[in-house]
Design an enzyme around this catalytic site. Sequence first.
Site, PDB file in Angstrom:
ATOM      1  N   GLU A 250       0.830  -1.214   0.000  1.00 48.15           N
ATOM      2  CA  GLU A 250       0.000   0.000   0.000  1.00 48.15           C
ATOM      3  C   GLU A 250       0.863   1.263   0.000  1.00 48.15           C
ATOM      4  O   GLU A 250       1.933   1.288   0.619  1.00 48.15           O
ATOM      5  CB  GLU A 250      -0.884   0.017   1.254  1.00 48.15           C
ATOM      6  CG  GLU A 250      -1.855  -1.145   1.288  1.00 48.15           C
ATOM      7  CD  GLU A 250      -2.449  -1.405   2.662  1.00 48.15           C
ATOM      8  OE1 GLU A 250      -3.607  -1.828   2.721  1.00 48.15           O
ATOM      9  OE2 GLU A 250      -1.759  -1.199   3.677  1.00 48.15           O
TER      10      GLU A 250
ATOM     11  N   ASP B 230      -7.740  -4.893   8.635  1.00 47.00           N
ATOM     12  CA  ASP B 230      -7.348  -3.666   7.951  1.00 47.00           C
ATOM     13  C   ASP B 230      -7.227  -3.840   6.445  1.00 47.00           C
ATOM     14  O   ASP B 230      -6.502  -3.112   5.782  1.00 47.00           O
ATOM     15  CB  ASP B 230      -6.029  -3.128   8.540  1.00 47.00           C
ATOM     16  CG  ASP B 230      -4.885  -4.138   8.447  1.00 47.00           C
ATOM     17  OD1 ASP B 230      -5.122  -5.244   7.933  1.00 47.00           O
ATOM     18  OD2 ASP B 230      -3.761  -3.816   8.859  1.00 47.00           O
TER      19      ASP B 230
END
Length: 356
Positions: A63, A234
Site C-alpha cells: 500500500e 485492515d
Amino acid sequence: MMQQKLNIVPFVSVDHMMKLVLAVGVETFLTELAGYIEDDFRRWELFDKTPRVASHSHDGVIELMPTSDGKLYGFKYVNGHPKNTHEGLQTVTAFGVLADVGSGYPMLLTEMTILTALRTAAMSAVAAKHLAPKGARTMAIIGNGAQSEFQAIAFTALTGVDRLRLYDIDSSASRKCAKNLAGMGFDITVCATGQEAVEGAEIITTVTADKQYATILTDNMVGPGVHINAVGGDCPGKTELHRDILLRSDIFVEFPPQTRIEGEIQQLAADHPVTELWQVIAGKAEGRKTARQITLFDSVGFAIEDFSALRYVRDKLRDTGLFEELDLLADPDEPRDLFGMLLRAQAAGAATAAAG
Ligand code: NAD
C-alpha cells in the site's frame, strides 16, 4: 526546522530509529508522538485525503499512503503479509518520505517498520483516551506479535492500563510478549483462550494477522461498557470481529472512505453510522457517553498518522543527529544542465584514471 543542504536528504535507518527511540525513551516517544497525532487530527479538514492505494495479491497487500497539509507532503510504503512470519519475515514492513510542498524536494527518508508500530499504538491509545471507560486498568491483547508490546506500552503511558491479559493461538508469541514487558510495571496473565483473556478486561485489543474474515471475538465475549481497539482487521476480506458485535457498538473510525473498504465495518451496510475520531479529538463530537456503551475503534491506519510520525521524527533529528546524509537528489549548479553534470563526472573520472 533542521537546516539541510538541498541535495542531501536525511535518512533514518532501522539502527538509527532504534537509537532514537531508546534515547528518547519508548514511553516518552509514544506520548510525544500521540501529541503530534492529536495536533494533526485537530486540523484534519485542511489535509489532502484519499483512501490508501492498495495492490492486493494472493498472500498480502502493498500500500501507498499519501497526504499533505499544504506545506508538507508525506507518504508511506507499507506491506501486510500474514504468512510472512512462518518464513522468518515481518508481517508488516514500511518506509516513508516527508517532502517540502513548495519545492517538491524530499526532506526526510526513514524506516517506518518500527515507526508504524509506534504510531499505531499511539493512535490506539489516543482513541482509548476518549472512548475507554474512565479509570480502565485491565486490557486483553489478542494477537501477541510485532505490534503487541507497543500497544501495551502506549496504553500504560496514555491511559494508565497496568494489567494485561494476553492470548495468541501461538502460545510462544504470548510468552515472548510477557517476557519483553517484564519489569515494566505490568501485572501480566497469559491466557489459554480468547474467552479467558477478555474476562474482567475493560479494554480489548485485537491485533491478529490472518488473511480472512476471522472471528477473534464472538458476540458473547463482549460485555457492556467495554472498549474494543480492533487493529488487525485492515484489508478487504480481513476482519476480526463478529458482525453482531458491530451492531451493538458505537463505532469510531479514522477516514470513513478508507475504513468502509478495509475496516470491520466492511461487514456492514455502506450507510451504517460511524463517528470520525478527529471530530471527537477536536471537540466536535462526543466520545464515550455512558458507562454501559460498547465503544469500538475500528483502526485501519490512516496516512495522517504517518504524516504526524514523519513530522515528529524530523523534529527529533535536529537534537540527536541520528541520521545519515543521503545523496538522493541530482543538483547541478545550473538546474537545466543535468546532462552537463553527467559529462563533468565523466571528465573527472577520466582525469582521475589518467592521473592514476
Ligand atoms: P504479527 O504477524 O507479528 O503478529 C500477529 C499475531 O497474531 C501472531 O502472533 C499470530 O499467531 C496471532 N494470531 C493469528 N491468528 C490468531 C487468532 N485467531 N487468535 C489469536 N492470535 C492469532 O503481526 P503484527 O505486525 O503484530 O500485526 C498484527 C495485525 O495488525 C496485522 O493484521 C496487521 O496488518 C495489523 N496492523 C494494523 C495497523 C493499523 O493501523 N490498524 C498497523 C499495523 C499493523
